[in-house]
Design a protein around this motif. Structure first.
Motif, PDB file in Angstrom:
ATOM      1  N   ILE A  86       0.885  -1.168   0.000  1.00 54.12           N
ATOM      2  CA  ILE A  86       0.000   0.000   0.000  1.00 54.12           C
ATOM      3  C   ILE A  86       0.916   1.209   0.000  1.00 54.12           C
ATOM      4  O   ILE A  86       1.745   1.368   0.904  1.00 54.12           O
ATOM      5  N   ARG A 102      -3.012   4.912  -1.920  1.00 57.92           N
ATOM      6  CA  ARG A 102      -3.939   5.669  -1.083  1.00 57.92           C
ATOM      7  C   ARG A 102      -3.439   7.106  -1.047  1.00 57.92           C
ATOM      8  O   ARG A 102      -2.246   7.331  -0.859  1.00 57.92           O
ATOM      9  N   ASP A 106      -5.920   6.646   6.192  1.00 58.65           N
ATOM     10  CA  ASP A 106      -7.220   6.558   6.847  1.00 58.65           C
ATOM     11  C   ASP A 106      -7.037   5.707   8.102  1.00 58.65           C
ATOM     12  O   ASP A 106      -6.878   4.484   7.999  1.00 58.65           O
ATOM     13  N   ASP A 108      -9.037   4.574  10.332  1.00 61.71           N
ATOM     14  CA  ASP A 108     -10.014   3.495  10.482  1.00 61.71           C
ATOM     15  C   ASP A 108      -9.671   2.314   9.568  1.00 61.71           C
ATOM     16  O   ASP A 108      -9.780   1.160   9.971  1.00 61.71           O
ATOM     17  N   GLU A 109      -9.251   2.604   8.333  1.00 58.82           N
ATOM     18  CA  GLU A 109      -8.848   1.539   7.420  1.00 58.82           C
ATOM     19  C   GLU A 109      -7.636   0.785   7.978  1.00 58.82           C
ATOM     20  O   GLU A 109      -7.585  -0.450   7.934  1.00 58.82           O
ATOM     21  N   MET A 110      -6.661   1.532   8.513  1.00 56.69           N
ATOM     22  CA  MET A 110      -5.455   0.885   9.039  1.00 56.69           C
ATOM     23  C   MET A 110      -5.780   0.037  10.276  1.00 56.69           C
ATOM     24  O   MET A 110      -5.270  -1.072  10.431  1.00 56.69           O
ATOM     25  N   ARG A 111      -6.657   0.527  11.137  1.00 55.64           N
ATOM     26  CA  ARG A 111      -7.071  -0.261  12.310  1.00 55.64           C
ATOM     27  C   ARG A 111      -7.819  -1.520  11.874  1.00 55.64           C
ATOM     28  O   ARG A 111      -7.648  -2.589  12.462  1.00 55.64           O
ATOM     29  N   ALA A 112      -8.621  -1.409  10.827  1.00 54.55           N
ATOM     30  CA  ALA A 112      -9.332  -2.587  10.309  1.00 54.55           C
ATOM     31  C   ALA A 112      -8.345  -3.595   9.727  1.00 54.55           C
ATOM     32  O   ALA A 112      -8.507  -4.808   9.925  1.00 54.55           O
ATOM     33  N   LEU A 113      -7.322  -3.117   9.028  1.00 52.41           N
ATOM     34  CA  LEU A 113      -6.295  -4.022   8.499  1.00 52.41           C
ATOM     35  C   LEU A 113      -5.570  -4.744   9.632  1.00 52.41           C
ATOM     36  O   LEU A 113      -5.233  -5.917   9.516  1.00 52.41           O
ATOM     37  N   GLN A 116      -7.277  -7.921  10.852  1.00 58.67           N
ATOM     38  CA  GLN A 116      -7.341  -9.089   9.970  1.00 58.67           C
ATOM     39  C   GLN A 116      -6.262 -10.104  10.352  1.00 58.67           C
ATOM     40  O   GLN A 116      -5.237  -9.741  10.922  1.00 58.67           O
TER      41      GLN A 116
END
Length: 188
Positions: A86, A102, A106, A108-113, A116
């Motif tokens: 990324i 990107r 973001d 929130d996106e990084m916390r979601a990653l 996983q």
């Protein structure tokens, strides 16, 4: 849970690059490169700024085709190609295979990653490191301190506006004088 890990070279006086973007003082020999390969082979993603991505992309996609490169470099070429990337950039449009762009980080996106499954994610590029640090997204720092005083250039932490508390997890000296300082971010 995956972690975001800074993985960078630094001089004894805190610079990640010397004057005029000089990286020639980086002391990477076969022992250190083999260690890098071992560490980076298990990463699920490379998170990088544009400059770091372009430097890496200029060499590693075909490095294993160069007979003058040692086996550890050939091995890393395969790691580079296989690992998703990324790239954070407002100007870069085209990227190689297995990479996405990107325009901003973001949180929130990084916390979601991070939630996983899979290996940790490595973070490189001084500007993006500072952004991730400011957003409290970094979990660990693996700094490879080179036995050299550069005296000028660009500092790794030149813009930190608040302290980040760390716990020393590991130190490891290498035969070429480089020392790994591995710190985990201390969170309440």
């Amino acid at each position: 849970m995956r972690r975001i890990v800074v993985h960078m070279m630094v001089s004894l006086d805190g610079f990640f690059e010397g004057p005029d973007h000089d990286l020639g003082w980086h002391r990477v020999d076969d022992e250190l490169h083999a260690h890098f390969n071992e560490q980076l082979a298990g990463m699920s993603a490379f998170l990088e700024g544009r400059v770091t991505y372009e430097l890496m992309e200029a060499v590693w996609p075909t490095a294993d085709e160069n007979p003058d490169f040692p086996p550890v470099m050939h091995e890393f070429a395969g790691i580079w190609r296989a690992t998703p990337k990324i790239v954070f950039s407002r100007t870069l449009r085209g990227v190689g295979p297995n990479a996405t762009v990107r325009t901003e980080v973001d949180p929130d996106e990084m916390r979601a990653l991070k939630q996983q499954p899979g290996g940790d994610m490595t973070l490189g590029g001084v500007d993006v490191v500072e952004t991730f640090r400011r957003l409290d997204l970094i979990d660990e720092y693996r700094l490879y301190v080179n036995p050299v005083v550069v005296g000028g250039g660009r500092r790794l932490f030149g813009t930190a506006d608040s302290p980040t508390d760390l716990d020393l997890v590991e130190t490891r000296p290498f035969g070429n004088g480089v020392v790994l300082l591995r710190h985990a971010v201390r969170r309440p």
